[in-house]
Write a protein that holds these residues in place. Structure first.
Motif, mmCIF file in Angstrom:
data_model
loop_
_atom_site.group_PDB
_atom_site.id
_atom_site.type_symbol
_atom_site.label_atom_id
_atom_site.label_comp_id
_atom_site.label_asym_id
_atom_site.label_seq_id
_atom_site.Cartn_x
_atom_site.Cartn_y
_atom_site.Cartn_z
ATOM 1 N N GLY A 109 0.780 -1.312 -0.012
ATOM 2 C CA GLY A 109 0.008 0.030 -0.131
ATOM 3 C C GLY A 109 0.903 1.275 0.168
ATOM 4 O O GLY A 109 0.336 2.328 0.291
ATOM 5 N N MET A 110 2.092 1.104 -0.224
ATOM 6 C CA MET A 110 2.952 2.336 -0.054
ATOM 7 C C MET A 110 3.487 2.688 -1.587
ATOM 8 O O MET A 110 3.596 1.791 -2.528
ATOM 9 N N ARG A 111 3.520 4.080 -1.680
ATOM 10 C CA ARG A 111 4.324 4.750 -2.865
ATOM 11 C C ARG A 111 5.686 4.566 -2.706
ATOM 12 O O ARG A 111 6.115 4.726 -1.537
ATOM 13 N N LEU A 112 6.356 3.917 -3.706
ATOM 14 C CA LEU A 112 7.805 3.776 -3.650
ATOM 15 C C LEU A 112 8.662 4.521 -4.948
ATOM 16 O O LEU A 112 8.102 4.409 -6.183
ATOM 17 N N ILE A 113 9.573 5.253 -4.494
ATOM 18 C CA ILE A 113 10.826 5.667 -5.744
ATOM 19 C C ILE A 113 12.050 4.945 -5.335
ATOM 20 O O ILE A 113 12.535 5.302 -4.461
ATOM 21 N N GLU A 164 26.411 14.604 -12.000
ATOM 22 C CA GLU A 164 25.932 13.863 -10.876
ATOM 23 C C GLU A 164 26.977 12.682 -10.475
ATOM 24 O O GLU A 164 26.528 11.781 -9.567
ATOM 25 N N PHE A 165 28.031 12.836 -11.198
ATOM 26 C CA PHE A 165 29.140 11.718 -10.813
ATOM 27 C C PHE A 165 28.736 10.096 -11.217
ATOM 28 O O PHE A 165 29.233 9.149 -10.747
ATOM 29 N N ARG A 166 27.607 9.972 -11.778
ATOM 30 C CA ARG A 166 27.255 8.693 -12.360
ATOM 31 C C ARG A 166 28.119 7.970 -12.952
ATOM 32 O O ARG A 166 28.446 8.386 -14.140
ATOM 33 N N ALA A 167 28.833 6.640 -12.697
ATOM 34 C CA ALA A 167 29.596 6.071 -13.442
ATOM 35 C C ALA A 167 28.644 5.050 -14.544
ATOM 36 O O ALA A 167 29.483 4.565 -15.603
ATOM 37 N N ALA A 168 27.609 5.037 -14.400
ATOM 38 C CA ALA A 168 26.687 4.263 -15.067
ATOM 39 C C ALA A 168 25.228 4.525 -14.956
ATOM 40 O O ALA A 168 24.836 4.870 -13.771
ATOM 41 N N PRO A 169 24.436 4.089 -15.813
ATOM 42 C CA PRO A 169 22.850 4.269 -15.654
ATOM 43 C C PRO A 169 22.357 3.776 -14.228
ATOM 44 O O PRO A 169 22.779 2.665 -13.783
ATOM 45 N N THR A 170 21.390 4.449 -13.698
ATOM 46 C CA THR A 170 20.848 4.118 -12.274
ATOM 47 C C THR A 170 19.534 4.418 -12.300
ATOM 48 O O THR A 170 18.842 5.428 -11.789
ATOM 49 N N PRO A 171 18.538 3.601 -13.228
ATOM 50 C CA PRO A 171 17.427 3.991 -13.495
ATOM 51 C C PRO A 171 16.529 4.031 -12.142
ATOM 52 O O PRO A 171 16.779 3.155 -11.423
ATOM 53 N N TRP A 172 15.253 4.563 -11.940
ATOM 54 C CA TRP A 172 14.592 4.525 -10.762
ATOM 55 C C TRP A 172 13.309 3.694 -11.337
ATOM 56 O O TRP A 172 12.761 3.514 -12.402
ATOM 57 N N LEU A 173 12.738 3.075 -10.220
ATOM 58 C CA LEU A 173 11.384 2.632 -10.326
ATOM 59 C C LEU A 173 10.327 3.422 -9.544
ATOM 60 O O LEU A 173 10.538 3.599 -8.276
ATOM 61 N N VAL A 174 9.315 3.901 -10.231
ATOM 62 C CA VAL A 174 8.380 4.707 -9.601
ATOM 63 C C VAL A 174 7.101 3.847 -9.347
ATOM 64 O O VAL A 174 6.577 3.517 -10.484
ATOM 65 N N MET A 175 6.673 3.545 -8.320
ATOM 66 C CA MET A 175 5.684 2.404 -8.102
ATOM 67 C C MET A 175 4.568 2.950 -7.100
ATOM 68 O O MET A 175 4.790 3.541 -6.112
ATOM 69 N N THR A 176 3.545 3.133 -7.978
ATOM 70 C CA THR A 176 2.112 3.550 -7.034
ATOM 71 C C THR A 176 1.184 2.296 -6.982
ATOM 72 O O THR A 176 0.796 1.539 -7.732
ATOM 73 N N PRO A 177 0.552 2.280 -5.639
ATOM 74 C CA PRO A 177 -0.068 1.137 -5.431
ATOM 75 C C PRO A 177 -1.596 1.294 -6.200
ATOM 76 O O PRO A 177 -2.107 2.158 -6.726
ATOM 77 N N LYS A 178 -1.999 -0.031 -6.841
ATOM 78 C CA LYS A 178 -2.944 -0.120 -7.539
ATOM 79 C C LYS A 178 -4.346 0.143 -6.781
ATOM 80 O O LYS A 178 -5.220 0.534 -7.421
ATOM 81 N N ARG A 179 -4.372 -0.003 -5.580
ATOM 82 C CA ARG A 179 -5.881 -0.091 -4.968
ATOM 83 C C ARG A 179 -5.213 0.623 -3.408
ATOM 84 O O ARG A 179 -4.114 0.374 -2.916
ATOM 85 N N SER A 180 -6.188 1.406 -2.546
ATOM 86 C CA SER A 180 -5.875 1.885 -1.431
ATOM 87 C C SER A 180 -5.867 0.514 -0.409
ATOM 88 O O SER A 180 -6.939 -0.074 -0.654
ATOM 89 N N PHE A 181 -4.878 0.669 0.591
ATOM 90 C CA PHE A 181 -4.990 -0.289 1.375
ATOM 91 C C PHE A 181 -5.319 0.020 2.768
ATOM 92 O O PHE A 181 -5.231 -0.342 3.699
ATOM 93 N N ARG A 182 -5.890 1.308 2.779
ATOM 94 C CA ARG A 182 -6.170 2.122 4.054
ATOM 95 C C ARG A 182 -7.568 1.457 4.407
ATOM 96 O O ARG A 182 -8.479 0.983 3.685
#
Length: 270
Positions: free
Chosen positions: A193-197, A252-270
């Motif tokens: 139920g959490m948003r994650l980056i 940003e000093f990156r030696a190689a790509p570091t992509p992000w996963l942006v993850m949004t819950p499909k439904r509310s768990f509250r």
């Protein structure tokens, strides 16, 4: 800065006389990187002299900054372009009015303190295994008057997510490949139920992006965000500088790509 310059000098002295030290493509690339970091630090010092050491642009504009970054480049943080690929996703996450923000791998607090300023009702838990980073984060929270809502800590375990179950929670993770060890829905059902980056590090653990993404495909809508070129307007101090300095100011000093996963819950768990 003087001590770092001496380190650079010694580094080059040791390699200039070594067979093949800087004459191979790998050696030349490494030498350029060392010089670029040195120049980036000089640019960061010049930027700190502006606006009393505050961030100049981006969503965290006006944030007072500590003297150095505990990990990575300081200059792009001060310019306001640091990881600007995430800016629209952060805005969306903040629009959901999080109650809790977990910043795991917080370094000196760029996100922990920046988001505390933008989300005045949220409590921020900033974790880093480095005590130096924790101290810098506390200091930056104090500089920005948000110390009452920024709580620092050390190692964060998968089961610790359960303490925030049924809360509107935004999770930001940047832990150099250990995201695979931390993000365990089997040990922390509250993650559903959490948003994650999450910054992923195939450069350290090949395949980690795909393995982490697979764990959340059933519960989250997932977007992969790749680092890209910086196009934001530069502050006045950089507009008449060389193109190289302009590039280094946002590097940003990156030696190689570091992509992000942006993850949004499909439904509310509250």
């Amino acid at each position: 800065m003087a001590s770092y310059l001496e380190t650079v000098r010694e580094w080059f002295r040791a390699r200039l006389d070594a067979p093949g030290g800087l004459s191979t493509p790998e050696g030349a690339t490494l030498g350029l990187r060392v010089l670029a970091i040195w120049r980036s630090r000089m640019i960061a010092q010049a930027l700190r002299n502006l606006e009393d050491g505050r961030v100049l642009g981006g969503p965290f504009a006006g944030m007072a900054y500590v003297e150095s970054a505990t990990e990575g480049a300081l200059a792009p943080r001060l310019v306001g372009t640091y990881e600007d690929e995430l800016h629209p996703h952060l805005a969306t996450a903040l629009a959901a009015d999080p109650e809790v923000i977990l910043d795991i791998g917080c370094a000196e607090g760029y996100y922990a303190v920046g988001l505390a300023r933008l989300a005045p009702r949220a409590v921020i838990h900033a974790h880093d295994t480095s005590e130096t980073a924790q101290a810098a984060c506390r200091r930056m929270a104090e500089l920005n008057g948000v110390e009452a809502r920024v709580r620092t800590g050390g190692l964060f375990h998968p089961e610790d997510f359960q303490a925030f179950a049924d809360r509107r929670c935004l999770v930001i993770v940047d832990i150099e490949g250990a995201e695979e060890d931390l993000l365990r829905p089997d040990l922390a059902p509250a993650l559903a139920g959490m948003r994650l980056i999450v910054e992923t590090h195939d450069v350290y653990r090949p395949g980690v992006l795909d393995r982490v993404r697979a764990r959340f495909e059933a519960t989250h809508e997932i977007t992969v965000v790749h680092p890209g070129p910086k196009t934001a307007p530069l502050p006045e101090i950089l507009r008449n500088r060389s193109h190289l300095d302009q590039l280094l100011a946002v590097w940003e000093f990156r030696a190689a790509p570091t992509p992000w996963l942006v993850m949004t819950p499909k439904r509310s768990f509250r």
